[in-house]
Design an enzyme around this catalytic site. Structure first.
Site, mmCIF file in Angstrom:
data_model
loop_
_atom_site.group_PDB
_atom_site.id
_atom_site.type_symbol
_atom_site.label_atom_id
_atom_site.label_comp_id
_atom_site.label_asym_id
_atom_site.label_seq_id
_atom_site.Cartn_x
_atom_site.Cartn_y
_atom_site.Cartn_z
ATOM 1 N N ALA A 188 11.664 1.734 4.787
ATOM 2 C CA ALA A 188 11.616 0.471 5.534
ATOM 3 C C ALA A 188 11.887 -0.683 4.585
ATOM 4 C CB ALA A 188 10.240 0.301 6.175
ATOM 5 N N GLY B 226 -2.102 -5.198 3.078
ATOM 6 C CA GLY B 226 -0.832 -5.804 2.649
ATOM 7 C C GLY B 226 0.138 -5.983 3.792
ATOM 8 N N LYS C 64 7.848 14.798 -5.949
ATOM 9 C CA LYS C 64 8.305 13.421 -5.720
ATOM 10 C C LYS C 64 8.473 12.698 -7.055
ATOM 11 C CE LYS C 64 9.335 10.202 -2.684
ATOM 12 N NZ LYS C 64 8.671 8.954 -2.529
HETATM 13 N N1 LIG Z 1 9.689 0.717 1.158
HETATM 14 C C1 LIG Z 1 10.028 1.995 1.305
HETATM 15 O O1 LIG Z 1 10.977 2.332 2.026
HETATM 16 C C2 LIG Z 1 9.232 3.078 0.604
HETATM 17 C C3 LIG Z 1 8.202 2.774 -0.256
HETATM 18 N N2 LIG Z 1 7.467 3.800 -0.833
HETATM 19 C C4 LIG Z 1 6.374 3.487 -1.726
HETATM 20 O O2 LIG Z 1 5.301 2.966 -0.947
HETATM 21 C C5 LIG Z 1 4.589 1.973 -1.704
HETATM 22 C C6 LIG Z 1 4.611 0.661 -0.923
HETATM 23 O O3 LIG Z 1 5.972 0.270 -0.813
HETATM 24 P P1 LIG Z 1 6.450 -1.092 -0.128
HETATM 25 O O4 LIG Z 1 5.846 -1.235 1.205
HETATM 26 O O5 LIG Z 1 7.923 -1.114 -0.240
HETATM 27 O O6 LIG Z 1 5.788 -2.132 -1.166
HETATM 28 P P2 LIG Z 1 5.596 -3.697 -1.068
HETATM 29 O O7 LIG Z 1 5.362 -4.201 -2.441
HETATM 30 O O8 LIG Z 1 6.691 -4.249 -0.226
HETATM 31 O O9 LIG Z 1 4.260 -3.847 -0.203
HETATM 32 C C7 LIG Z 1 2.972 -3.855 -0.713
HETATM 33 C C8 LIG Z 1 2.234 -4.990 -0.038
HETATM 34 O O10 LIG Z 1 0.872 -4.897 -0.390
HETATM 35 C C9 LIG Z 1 0.417 -6.187 -0.775
HETATM 36 N N3 LIG Z 1 -0.753 -6.069 -1.641
HETATM 37 C C10 LIG Z 1 -0.845 -5.523 -2.876
HETATM 38 N N4 LIG Z 1 -2.104 -5.620 -3.330
HETATM 39 C C11 LIG Z 1 -2.816 -6.242 -2.359
HETATM 40 C C12 LIG Z 1 -4.175 -6.652 -2.247
HETATM 41 N N5 LIG Z 1 -5.049 -6.422 -3.229
HETATM 42 N N6 LIG Z 1 -4.569 -7.264 -1.103
HETATM 43 C C13 LIG Z 1 -3.709 -7.516 -0.098
HETATM 44 N N7 LIG Z 1 -2.392 -7.167 -0.161
HETATM 45 C C14 LIG Z 1 -1.969 -6.533 -1.282
HETATM 46 C C15 LIG Z 1 1.607 -6.820 -1.462
HETATM 47 O O11 LIG Z 1 1.439 -8.202 -1.533
HETATM 48 P P3 LIG Z 1 2.123 -9.060 -2.738
HETATM 49 O O12 LIG Z 1 3.590 -8.993 -2.480
HETATM 50 O O13 LIG Z 1 1.508 -10.403 -2.544
HETATM 51 O O14 LIG Z 1 1.719 -8.367 -4.005
HETATM 52 C C16 LIG Z 1 2.713 -6.375 -0.491
HETATM 53 O O15 LIG Z 1 2.726 -7.217 0.645
HETATM 54 C C17 LIG Z 1 5.287 1.894 -3.060
HETATM 55 O O16 LIG Z 1 4.670 2.730 -3.987
HETATM 56 C C18 LIG Z 1 6.688 2.422 -2.766
HETATM 57 O O17 LIG Z 1 7.305 2.969 -3.911
HETATM 58 C C19 LIG Z 1 7.697 5.109 -0.550
HETATM 59 C C20 LIG Z 1 8.706 5.457 0.318
HETATM 60 C C21 LIG Z 1 9.595 4.480 0.892
HETATM 61 C C1 LIG Z 2 13.556 8.810 -2.786
HETATM 62 C C2 LIG Z 2 13.931 7.432 -3.293
HETATM 63 C C3 LIG Z 2 14.639 7.545 -4.606
HETATM 64 C C4 LIG Z 2 14.851 6.889 -2.227
HETATM 65 O O1 LIG Z 2 15.551 5.759 -2.621
HETATM 66 C C5 LIG Z 2 12.677 6.610 -3.450
HETATM 67 O O2 LIG Z 2 11.581 7.098 -3.247
HETATM 68 C C6 LIG Z 2 12.697 5.220 -3.952
HETATM 69 O O3 LIG Z 2 13.710 4.540 -3.854
HETATM 70 O O4 LIG Z 2 11.646 4.797 -4.476
#
Ligand SMILES: NC(=O)C1=CN([C@@H]2O[C@H](COP(=O)(O)OP(=O)(O)OC[C@H]3O[C@@H](n4cnc5c(N)ncnc54)[C@H](OP(=O)(O)O)[C@@H]3O)[C@@H](O)[C@H]2O)C=CC1
Ligand SMILES: CC(C)(CO)C(=O)C(=O)O
Length: 302
Positions: free
Chosen positions: A129, A17, A184
Site C-alpha cells: 500500500a 500510526g 523475508k
Molecule cells: N507499505 C507497504 O506496502 C509495506 C510495508 N511493510 C512494512 O510494514 C511496516 C510499516 O510500513 P508502512 O506502513 O509503509 O510505514 P510508514 O512509515 O508509512 O507508517 C508507519 C506509521 O506509524 C507512525 N508511527 C510510528 N511510531 C509511532 C508512534 N509511536 N505513535 C504513533 N504513530 C507512530 C508513523 O508516523 P511518523 O511518520 O510520524 O513517524 C507512520 O505514520 C514497515 O516495516 C514496512 O517495511 C511490509 C510490506 C509492505
Molecule cells: C518484498 C519487497 C522487496 C517488495 O518491494 C519489500 O518488502 C519492500 O519493498 O520492503
C-alpha cells in the site's frame, strides 16, 4: 510458574500510526464491520480515501480511547520500541499486541517490556500500500503469516487471527514465525539495499549483472541463518528472491523510496541484523556489511 491469563473480553482493535499498511488494515477491518480506531501521534480523528482497483471509499476513524486491549502496530522496525513504550501505560493487563514490520530484532525487546499476561504476536505480510496525503492506495494484493510469540498470545488463539484475517488476510496462522521472518529477511536483504543504491525498480535486479552479487549476499544470509538455528536452504532462497523480483518487477522497494524521499531506512533491522548475528558467531559477511555501510552513507547524505 506463569499464572493463567484472565478471560479476554471483546477485543476493540486499535491501529497505531497513519502509515500505508496500518491504514490498509484499519480500512479493511472497518469495511468488514469491525470497530477499529487509530492511535496517532496527536489524539485526533482521521478521514481518508481508501483507493482499491475497483472502488474508492471515504472512511473515518475515531481516536483510540484507553484502556487498549487489542493493538496492531505496523510501524517501521526502528519505531517499534518507542511506540510500545508509549503504549504501555494505556494497555489493559491482558492486552493483545500484534507487531508487523520488515526486518528483525524487535521481538525479544518487546517481550521484555510487556507483562506476562499481555499477548504478543507477529504478522508478516506481502500486501502493498501507499499513503499520499488523504489517499491510501492498495498497490498490491498479498497474504500474511501470523504467529503467537508468547503464552498469553497462544491463549487467545481465535479472536486475534479472526481480526487479522479481516485486516491483512488471507492469513496463514503458524506456531513459529522465525522461519518466515528469516525468509523475508533474505528477500529484503537483497532487494531493498540493491534497489536503493542503484535507484531502480525491483525488476532491474533480474539483469545478469546483478546475479553474482545476489548470490554472494544470499550465501552469507544462509550461513548466518544456519548459525542461528534457522537454516535457509540456498537454492530455495535464491528461487524465492527471484520470484519476488519478478512478481514485484514494477515496484520501487520501500528502501528505494525511503532513500529517494530522504527518510530513515530499515537497513539496521535488515542487513544490519545479518551483520550483528554474524558477529555473534565470528562469521565474515563482507557483502552484507558493504551494503549496510553504503545505505547508511546514503541516509547520512540527508
Ligand atoms: N507499505 C507497504 O506496502 C509495506 C510495508 N511493510 C512494512 O510494514 C511496516 C510499516 O510500513 P508502512 O506502513 O509503509 O510505514 P510508514 O512509515 O508509512 O507508517 C508507519 C506509521 O506509524 C507512525 N508511527 C510510528 N511510531 C509511532 C508512534 N509511536 N505513535 C504513533 N504513530 C507512530 C508513523 O508516523 P511518523 O511518520 O510520524 O513517524 C507512520 O505514520 C514497515 O516495516 C514496512 O517495511 C511490509 C510490506 C509492505
Ligand atoms: C518484498 C519487497 C522487496 C517488495 O518491494 C519489500 O518488502 C519492500 O519493498 O520492503
Amino acid at each position: 510458574m506463569a499464572r493463567p491469563a484472565p478471560p479476554q473480553s471483546a477485543l476493540n482493535w486499535v491501529v497505531v500510526g497513519q502509515g500505508a499498511i496500518g491504514l490498509l488494515a484499519a480500512s479493511r477491518m472497518q469495511l468488514s464491520g469491525m470497530p477499529v480506531s487509530l492511535r496517532l501521534r496527536h489524539d485526533t480523528a482521521l478521514s481518508i480515501n481508501f483507493i482499491q482497483p475497483q472502488q474508492t471509499q471515504q472512511l473515518h476513524f475515531a481516536p483510540a480511547i484507553a484502556p487498549l486491549n487489542a493493538v496492531l502496530l505496523p510501524v517501521k522496525s526502528y519505531a517499534v520500541i518507542n511506540a510500545v513504550t508509549e503504549l504501555l501505560p494505556q494497555l489493559s493487563s491482558n492486552a493483545q499486541l500484534v507487531l508487523s514490520h520488515n526486518g528483525m530484532g524487535t521481538i525479544a525487546q518487546v517481550l521484555s517490556l510487556i507483562g506476562e499476561q499481555q499477548g504478543l504476536w507477529f504478522l508478516t505480510t506481502t500486501h502493498a500500500a501507499l499513503r499520499h496525503q488523504h489517499d491510501v492506495i492498495r498497490t498490491g494484493i498479498g497474504q500474511s503469516v501470523l504467529a503467537p510469540v508468547n503464552a498469553a498470545a497462544r491463549s487467545c488463539r481465535e479472536k486475534v487471527p479472526h481480526a487479522m484475517d479481516k485486516a491483512l488476510g488471507p492469513l496463514v496462522v503458524v506456531d513459529d514465525i522465525q522461519p518466515y521472518l528469516w525468509q523475508k529477511l533474505a528477500i529484503n536483504a537483497v532487494i531493498n539495499p540493491l534497489t536503493a543504491i542503484h535507484n531502480c525498480r525491483n525488476g532491474e535486479l533480474a539483469k545478469p549483472c546483478y546475479q553474482q552479487h545476489i548470490s554472494q549476499l544470499l550465501q552469507e544470509v544462509c550461513a548466518v541463518s544456519a548459525a542461528c538455528g534457522q537454516a535457509l536452504e540456498y537454492q530455495a532462497t535464491l528461487d524465492k528472491v527471484q520470484q519476488v523480483i519478478t512478481a514485484t518487477a514494477q515496484n520501487f522497494s520501500s528502501m528505494q523510496q525511503d532513500i529517494a524521499h530522504r527518510r530513515r531506512t530499515e537497513i539496521e533491522a535488515i542487513n544490519g541484523y545479518v551483520v550483528q548475528q554474524a558477529a555473534r558467531f565470528n562469521l565474515a559477511v563482507p557483502y552484507n556489511s558493504g551494503l549496510l555501510q553504503q545505505v547508511q552513507q546514503l541516509e547520512q547524505r540527508g
